[in-house]
Design a protein around this motif. Structure first.
Motif, PDB file in Angstrom:
ATOM      1  N   MET A 225       0.887  -1.382  -0.152  1.00 47.71           N
ATOM      2  CA  MET A 225       0.119   0.054  -0.056  1.00 47.71           C
ATOM      3  C   MET A 225       0.794   1.155   0.151  1.00 47.71           C
ATOM      4  N   PHE A 226       1.982   1.207   0.499  1.00 49.36           N
ATOM      5  CA  PHE A 226       2.923   2.406   0.702  1.00 49.36           C
ATOM      6  C   PHE A 226       3.577   2.614  -0.506  1.00 49.36           C
ATOM      7  N   ARG A 227       3.847   1.533  -1.151  1.00 49.00           N
ATOM      8  CA  ARG A 227       4.648   1.701  -2.561  1.00 49.00           C
ATOM      9  C   ARG A 227       3.578   2.356  -3.351  1.00 49.00           C
ATOM     10  N   LYS A 228       2.233   1.920  -3.406  1.00 48.22           N
ATOM     11  CA  LYS A 228       1.465   2.407  -4.379  1.00 48.22           C
ATOM     12  C   LYS A 228       0.791   3.711  -4.223  1.00 48.22           C
ATOM     13  N   LYS A 229       0.643   4.241  -2.648  1.00 47.41           N
ATOM     14  CA  LYS A 229       0.051   5.520  -2.052  1.00 47.41           C
ATOM     15  C   LYS A 229       0.762   5.868  -1.058  1.00 47.41           C
ATOM     16  N   PRO A 230       2.148   6.493  -1.366  1.00 44.85           N
ATOM     17  CA  PRO A 230       2.926   6.665   0.011  1.00 44.85           C
ATOM     18  C   PRO A 230       2.478   7.721   0.865  1.00 44.85           C
ATOM     19  N   LEU A 231       1.519   8.568   0.448  1.00 45.46           N
ATOM     20  CA  LEU A 231       1.389  10.116   1.309  1.00 45.46           C
ATOM     21  C   LEU A 231       0.091   9.671   2.257  1.00 45.46           C
ATOM     22  N   PHE A 232      -0.414   8.180   1.894  1.00 45.48           N
ATOM     23  CA  PHE A 232      -1.688   7.934   2.773  1.00 45.48           C
ATOM     24  C   PHE A 232      -0.963   7.479   4.039  1.00 45.48           C
ATOM     25  N   MET A 233       0.065   7.199   4.320  1.00 47.77           N
ATOM     26  CA  MET A 233       0.652   7.131   5.563  1.00 47.77           C
ATOM     27  C   MET A 233       0.944   8.546   6.358  1.00 47.77           C
ATOM     28  N   CYS A 234       0.726   9.603   5.642  1.00 46.17           N
ATOM     29  CA  CYS A 234       0.824  10.933   6.365  1.00 46.17           C
ATOM     30  C   CYS A 234      -0.683  11.108   6.988  1.00 46.17           C
ATOM     31  N   PHE A 235      -1.746  10.492   6.541  1.00 45.39           N
ATOM     32  CA  PHE A 235      -3.012  10.811   7.183  1.00 45.39           C
ATOM     33  C   PHE A 235      -2.825  10.558   8.701  1.00 45.39           C
ATOM     34  N   THR A 236      -3.836  11.365   9.422  1.00 43.02           N
ATOM     35  CA  THR A 236      -3.686  11.182  10.989  1.00 43.02           C
ATOM     36  C   THR A 236      -4.556   9.685  11.060  1.00 43.02           C
ATOM     37  N   GLU A 237      -3.986   9.260  12.392  1.00 41.25           N
ATOM     38  CA  GLU A 237      -4.446   7.715  12.603  1.00 41.25           C
ATOM     39  C   GLU A 237      -6.265   7.748  12.720  1.00 41.25           C
ATOM     40  N   GLU A 238      -6.706   8.880  13.229  1.00 36.22           N
ATOM     41  CA  GLU A 238      -8.289   8.848  13.061  1.00 36.22           C
ATOM     42  C   GLU A 238      -8.784   8.986  11.756  1.00 36.22           C
ATOM     43  N   LYS A 239      -8.102   9.483  10.736  1.00 34.16           N
ATOM     44  CA  LYS A 239      -8.469   9.524   9.358  1.00 34.16           C
ATOM     45  C   LYS A 239      -8.485   8.088   8.688  1.00 34.16           C
ATOM     46  N   ILE A 240      -7.209   7.608   9.180  1.00 33.98           N
ATOM     47  CA  ILE A 240      -7.133   6.265   8.507  1.00 33.98           C
ATOM     48  C   ILE A 240      -8.022   5.063   9.057  1.00 33.98           C
ATOM     49  N   THR A 241      -8.385   5.399  10.561  1.00 38.34           N
ATOM     50  CA  THR A 241      -9.312   4.593  11.109  1.00 38.34           C
ATOM     51  C   THR A 241     -10.771   4.584  10.384  1.00 38.34           C
ATOM     52  N   GLU A 242     -11.140   5.804  10.085  1.00 39.43           N
ATOM     53  CA  GLU A 242     -12.577   5.880   9.369  1.00 39.43           C
ATOM     54  C   GLU A 242     -12.511   5.446   7.955  1.00 39.43           C
ATOM     55  N   LYS A 243     -11.316   5.401   7.244  1.00 42.66           N
ATOM     56  CA  LYS A 243     -11.585   4.741   5.962  1.00 42.66           C
ATOM     57  C   LYS A 243     -11.217   3.395   5.985  1.00 42.66           C
ATOM     58  N   MET A 244     -10.561   2.738   6.955  1.00 39.87           N
ATOM     59  CA  MET A 244     -10.351   1.436   7.096  1.00 39.87           C
ATOM     60  C   MET A 244     -11.877   0.908   7.495  1.00 39.87           C
TER      61      MET A 244
END
Length: 347
Positions: A225-244
């Motif tokens: 996932m990081f190789r294909k969309k590196p900037l996603f790792m810069c999202f806040t953990e709250e935002k990542i949780t919502e999307k997951m």
């Protein structure tokens, strides 16, 4: 308020910075100068709000004109100079001889031409706020010899200009790490990955990896996932949780499916992903379509194209699509779970 258009905090700040009586004509000269040069009223307001002291720095023909003329000499377009300065008015507070000229000469040596330099400034005029970075040339030369093409160096300057000023050892370590992770040095993802690693301290990186593992991702899937969309790792953990939670729990995607198609993740859930899924849900429930949709193709669509293809085209027969698009009908994951009517493909 009347002549500069300032209000609120900008007005209060200006009142603290400035002190002159009604006989002082310098502020009027400065305002007239900007307007005669071609700055619209909104731009003049932004410039004065950024640093009100410009109104009393001195005669604009002696203090401000040389800086604008120098920018004009490398751009050959007054509209470009107006756009660059409007984006970053603090350029006008920097010394022409001690900062702007040497910095732009350095930038020109890196980009290869003033045409490329102006292109960088149009995207990222804030790069001129930096002090002359001693690592600038060293980092650039390293990346070029490392195999990063000149086009990607320009992208770094346009979008992540601060990175080329970081300590050389730090940037070199990140570049080697990213290459070991399988990144193509000629791809745009390489620049995004460099930025992500510089942006995230090790503790934040590990914290995000733990978060992904809690949703069932393997380390291999996280790296994919990081190789294909590196900037996603810069999202806040709250935002990542919502999307997951949306993609894994509501759309019922698997971790493997999501890691193979992370391009769906950057879009806003509330503004784009959920409204569009809601529209598709309505169309399927009304038997208006039997297609298998590719979410990775639907989400990047412009608003105009999506509305034309999925809302306007059906609103007479299925008026609910407009309500769904406006958020009045919420996406219902149970329709997908129980009926399996809408098949959203990742690729």
């Amino acid at each position: 308020m009347n002549k500069c258009g300032l209000s609120g905090k900008a007005l209060a700040r200006a009142c603290k910075c400035l002190n002159f009586d009604s006989s002082n004509r310098m502020p009027d000269l400065v305002l007239s100068f900007f307007r005669n040069f071609g700055f619209p009223a909104s731009a003049v307001t932004k410039i004065v709000a950024s640093d009100p002291r410009l109104l009393k720095e001195g005669h604009p023909e002696k203090i401000i004109r040389p800086k604008l003329d120098f920018l004009l000499s490398i751009s050959q377009s007054q509209a470009e100079v107006v756009a660059i300065v409007t984006k970053n008015p603090l350029i006008l507070t920097r010394s022409l001889e001690n900062h702007l000229k040497p910095f732009l000469d350095l930038l020109n040596s890196v980009t290869g031409s003033y045409l490329n330099t102006v292109s960088v400034l149009k995207y990222n005029p804030y790069i001129l706020n930096q002090n002359l970075p001693k690592n600038f040339l060293l980092n650039t030369q390293f990346l070029l010899t490392f195999g990063v093409p000149h086009s990607q160096i320009l992208k770094l300057l346009r979008y992540y200009g601060m990175l080329l000023g970081v300590p050389h050892d730090k940037l070199r370590t990140f570049a080697l790490k990213i290459k070991d992770m399988g990144f193509d040095l000629e791809s745009s993802q390489f620049c995004d990955a460099i930025y992500a690693l510089c942006f995230l301290p090790n503790s934040a990186w590990e914290s995000r990896c733990l978060l992904f593992r809690s949703f069932g991702f393997s380390d291999q899937e996280i790296h994919s996932m990081f190789r294909k969309k590196p900037l996603f790792m810069c999202f806040t953990e709250e935002k990542i949780t919502e999307k997951m939670e949306f993609f894994l729990n509501k759309l019922r995607w698997t971790t493997g499916r999501l890691s193979s198609c992370p391009s769906v993740l950057p879009y806003s859930l509330e503004k784009r992903t959920i409204p569009r899924c809601s529209v598709l849900q309505v169309l399927v429930s009304k038997n208006r379509t039997s297609e298998s949709y590719m979410l990775s193709s639907i989400l990047p669509m412009t608003e105009k194209k999506f509305i034309e293809n999925f809302v306007t085209a059906h609103r007479d027969e299925v008026p609910e699509v407009m309500e769904a698009y406006k958020g009045k009908l919420r996406f219902d994951e149970y329709t997908f779970k129980q009926k399996g009517q809408l098949r959203l493909k990742p690729l």
